[in-house]
Design an enzyme around this catalytic site. Structure first.
Site: not given
Ligand code: GTP
Ligand code: MG
Length: 149
Positions: A9, A49, A112, A115, A126
Site C-alpha cells: 500500500k 474493495y 497497515n 494487502h 484480484e
Molecule cells: P486487506 O488485505 O487490505 O484486504 O485487509 P484485510 O483483508 O486484512 O481486511 P479487510 O479486507 O476487512 O479490510 C481492508 C482494509 O480496509 C484493511 O486492510 C484496512 O486498511 C482497512 N480497514 C479495515 N477496517 C478498518 C477500520 O476500521 N478503519 C479504517 N480506517 N480502515 C479499515
Molecule cells: Mg481483505
C-alpha cells in the site's frame, strides 16, 4: 499451484518497505509470477474493495489507497493465499504477531502497509482485476530445494 495477489500500500512504498516485503516472500520460497508499480484509479480501488463499500471507513480507505503508488504482485506456491495472510498478520496491526509484516511495521488499521487476498476465489478475481491475468509462467529452479519430491 496456488497464486495470491499481494499489494504494498502507499504507506509501505513511502516508508521504504518494498524490498523488505518482497524479500520475505522470496525467501519463504514463493515464486514471483507478476510485479508492477501502479497508481490505481478510484474506480479500480472501489472494485477491489467492493465488498467493503457499505462500511463507514470505506471513503477513508479509498482515499488512503489513492494517496500514492502501490506495488502489485502475484506470488505462487504451496497454500499461497492462506500463508500470505499469515505473513501479513492481522488486519489491525496492534493484534498482529511480531514476525508478521504488519506486526513488525505498523500500528494502525488505516495504515497497515499491505494487502493479501483472503480466499483462492478472490485471489483469482484480484489477479484478473490488477493484471488482466498477465502472469508469467516459468520453472523456479530452486523449487527442488523448497518442495519435497
Ligand atoms: P486487506 O488485505 O487490505 O484486504 O485487509 P484485510 O483483508 O486484512 O481486511 P479487510 O479486507 O476487512 O479490510 C481492508 C482494509 O480496509 C484493511 O486492510 C484496512 O486498511 C482497512 N480497514 C479495515 N477496517 C478498518 C477500520 O476500521 N478503519 C479504517 N480506517 N480502515 C479499515
Ligand atoms: Mg481483505
Amino acid at each position: 499451484t496456488e497464486q495470491t495477489y499481494i499489494m504494498i500500500k502507499p504507506d509501505g512504498v513511502q516508508r521504504g518497505l518494498v524490498g523488505e516485503i518482497i524479500a520475505r516472500f522470496e525467501k519463504r520460497g514463493f515464486k514471483l509470477a507478476a510485479l508492477k508499480m501502479e497508481t490505481p484509479s478510484k474506480e479500480l480501488l472501489e472494485k477491489h474493495y467492493g465488498d467493503l463499500a457499505d462500511k463507514p471507513f470505506f471513503p477513508k480507505l479509498v482515499k488512503y489507497m489513492l494517496s500514492g503508488p502501490v506495488i502489485c504482485m502475484v506470488w505462487e506456491g504451496l497454500d499461497a493465499v492462506k500463508t500470505g495472510r499469515v505473513m501479513l498478520g492481522a488486519t489491525n496491526p496492534l493484534a498482529s504477531n511480531p514476525g508478521t509484516i504488519r506486526g513488525d511495521y505498523a500500528l494502525q488499521v488505516g495504515m497497515n502497509v499491505c494487502h493479501g487476498s483472503d480466499s483462492v476465489e478472490n485471489a483469482k478475481k484480484e489477479i484478473e482485476l490488477w493484471f488482466n491475468n498477465d502472469v508469467k509462467q516459468y520453472k523456479l529452479d530452486a523449487a527442488q530445494w523448497i518442495y519435497e519430491a
